[in-house]
Write an enzyme that holds these catalytic residues in place. Structure first.
Site, short mmCIF file in Angstrom:
data_model
loop_
_atom_site.label_atom_id
_atom_site.label_comp_id
_atom_site.label_asym_id
_atom_site.label_seq_id
_atom_site.Cartn_x
_atom_site.Cartn_y
_atom_site.Cartn_z
N GLY A 196 0.65 -1.22 0.29
CA GLY A 196 -0.15 0.01 0.10
C GLY A 196 0.55 1.32 0.47
CB SER A 197 -0.27 5.02 0.37
OG SER A 197 -0.16 4.89 2.20
CB THR A 198 5.23 6.00 1.23
OG1 THR A 198 5.74 4.91 -0.08
CG2 THR A 198 6.75 6.60 2.26
CB VAL A 208 -0.54 2.82 5.75
CG1 VAL A 208 -1.34 1.59 6.46
CG2 VAL A 208 -1.75 3.92 5.03
N GLY A 209 2.22 2.61 5.64
CA GLY A 209 3.81 2.08 5.78
C GLY A 209 4.47 2.28 6.69
CD GLU A 227 6.56 -5.19 -2.06
OE1 GLU A 227 7.25 -4.61 -2.88
OE2 GLU A 227 7.72 -6.58 -1.40
CB CYS A 252 3.22 0.57 -6.41
SG CYS A 252 3.17 -0.95 -6.72
#
Length: 557
Positions: free
Chosen positions: A220-222, A224-225, A243, A277
């Site tokens: 997902g998004s950076t 949320v990462g 990822e 992405c």
């Protein structure tokens, strides 16, 4: 919309998975093959339902869904079924005479344990099921959490998505059809003792992340990462695969095939409306071919939009993302050269080509993740410098016919992967890792690399009792005279004061000779050692007999 998984159900699922793994069920290769085949039949039996769900959630054309979400999953399943025994077999390291030949050193492949897999919304089946396939193949138990994000409006659900631990996320809706289909079919096909699917929004995800897992796999998004990495301290030491994404550049040099470059780069903004992405975020184009490139992008835009293709284009996933992307377009100081049509009611944004863009432009402030294509006029050397100055992207796309240009760009940029003269194709290389670096992610998967991602490599050595006769000096009380028996070679084969220019790259003939002689020397040494031991134990040093037995044993392995 089915109700989200309750707190009690989440805790029960986690307890069941933990008990199942401790019981050893999933370590069986037979169980792994059975479950992989069940995933195959699950996907085959519901191809039309999967495509229908993706159309409901994203207005995606069936062709895109079969290519992106279904075909790749089926191919990966077959690969894992075919090779899981090979991948799970022990590795024999080059451990030398003592540990390798005598100690029978090996590396066992063991599952990490109970894994949490959190899927994304843009390719909800592919990017949720591929990690699941790898985890099953490795022998892990899995808690699967698909994305709940979609384009439903706040009025329909009256819900806010807040930060799990920080305050930077906003409402983005619920991904109904895809989530609900997975929640329906996974329990019907897969072993619920070892594989559980849970659903939920921020409240449920917060509870899930508070549980202890042996591995977490997030796509997902950076932003949320970063939240995943900042989960509660008592669980923060657990391994994580992220990822993510980033601002992947396409670099078009003067030697490139401009027609093909324009076509392939623009296509990455049509596929899933650029909500990928590994889509080209922006393009660096050499000044000498800039105008021609822009012209060809405009030509292919018109070609791609023929025959009412607008009606079959994927829509922007949510009102929030629609406002974000159109806001980037409104704020740019660049010029809209082609495209730009919008329809807020359906969240349609036509692929839009923007020229005269600089790095300071607001459109370059974040990953676009949509159908906008900024074009920046610089040569490839400057493009490399600009890429290095930013965060490492998930991909770099080089368009050039000059090997020297290609080598320069490869040597002066860093990214998760590289595709030359196309976009995103490195993500589909068979038997190759896919993943990010730095801000674009950590860890990799696909094929064997997915198996390895969920696997602990456990070193094992079996030292025989008779070594006491040779290595008794290791026990106290120590004596200084025994130091020489364990000393490292004091003649390393190189001289003090060497410079970088003195170094030789490659083994040369000496390295080749050592490699050819090494196996024979080890067998000879083994024969001598065993003969000496045999003599000390009252036998006779029958060298030929000992050597023949050793050779038969080595060949038998």
């Amino acid at each position: 919309m089915a109700p989200f998984t309750s707190s009690e159900e989440i805790l029960e699922a986690r307890a069941t998975l933990n008990a199942t793994f401790k019981g050893g069920l999933t370590k069986s290769i037979a169980w792994r093959k059975w479950q992989l085949k069940q995933v195959w039949w699950m996907v085959c039996d519901h191809e039309k339902a999967i495509a229908s769900a993706l159309h409901k959630d994203l207005h995606r054309h069936d062709f895109e869904s079969f290519i992106a979400d279904i075909g790749g999953v089926k191919a990966d399943i077959l690969d894992h079924i075919d090779k899981v025994e090979e991948w799970a077999a022990d590795d024999i390291p080059d451990a030398g005479f003592l540990f390798g030949t005598v100690g029978k050193a090996r590396i066992r492949k063991e599952p990490l344990g109970v894994a949490l897999i959190i899927g994304p919304w843009n390719f909800p089946f592919n990017l949720t099921l591929l990690p699941l396939i790898a985890a099953i193949s490795a022998g892990c138990c899995v808690m699967l959490k698909p994305s709940e994000v979609s384009g439903k409006s706040p009025a329909q659900f009256n819900s806010l998505l807040v930060s799990l631990y920080i305050r930077k996320l906003y409402y983005i809706g619920y991904l109904l059809a895809s989530q609900d289909l997975m929640a329906e079919i996974i329990p019907r096909y897969l072993d619920s003792r070892a594989i559980r699917i849970v659903t939920g929004g921020p409240k449920e995800t917060t509870l899930i992340l508070e549980q202890r897992f042996d591995h977490i796999f997030y796509t997902g998004s950076t932003n949320v990462g970063k939240i995943i990495q900042k989960r509660p301290r008592r669980t923060s030491h657990q391994p994580v695969t992220l990822e993510l994404g980033g601002q992947a550049p396409a670099i078009v040099t003067a030697s490139a095939n401009i027609d093909v470059a324009a076509k392939r780069i623009l296509f990455s903004k049509f596929m899933n409306s650029g909500q990928i992405c590994i889509s080209a975020n922006h393009v660096y184009v050499d000044p000498s071919v800039h105008d021609r490139f822009v012209e060809m992008v405009g030509y292919w835009l018109n070609e791609f939009l023929k025959d009412s293709h607008k009606d079959s284009m994927t829509r922007i996933v949510s009102d929030r993302n629609y406002e974000r992307i159109t806001g980037l377009l409104k704020g740019t100081q660049g010029k809209v050269a082609y495209g730009g049509e919008q329809d807020k009611a359906t969240r349609y944004i036509q692929p839009t080509v923007i020229t005269d863009v600089t790095l300071e432009d607001s459109i370059m402030s974040e990953e676009i993740f949509g159908p906008l294509l900024p074009i920046i006029r610089v040569d490839y050397r400057k493009a490399c410098q600009l890429t290095r100055n930013g965060e490492h992207p998930l991909g770099v796309y080089i368009f050039s016919n000059d090997p020297k240009e290609i080598d320069y760009i490869l040597s002066h940029t860093q990214s998760g992967g590289v595709t030359i003269n196309d976009v995103a194709m490195h993500a589909g290389i068979p038997n190759a890792p896919f993943g990010g670096v730095g801000n674009s992610g950590t860890g990799s998967y696909h094929g064997k690399y997915g198996f390895d991602n969920f696997t602990h490599k456990r070193s094992v050595v079996h030292m025989p009792y008779w070594l006491e006769y040779l290595f008794g000096f290791r026990y106290p009380p120590y004596t200084a005279k025994d130091v020489a028996k364990v000393a490292v070679n004091t003649k390393p084969g190189f001289k003090r004061g060497e410079t970088m220019e003195d170094q030789r790259v490659g083994k040369g003939w000496r390295g080749l000779a050592r490699w050819l002689l090494g196996r024979g020397v080890r067998l000879g040494l083994l024969a001598v050692v065993l003969a000496v031991v045999d003599a000390r134990m009252g036998g006779q040093p029958w060298l030929v007999e000992v050597l023949s037995r050793v050779v038969r044993r080595v060949r038998g392995k």
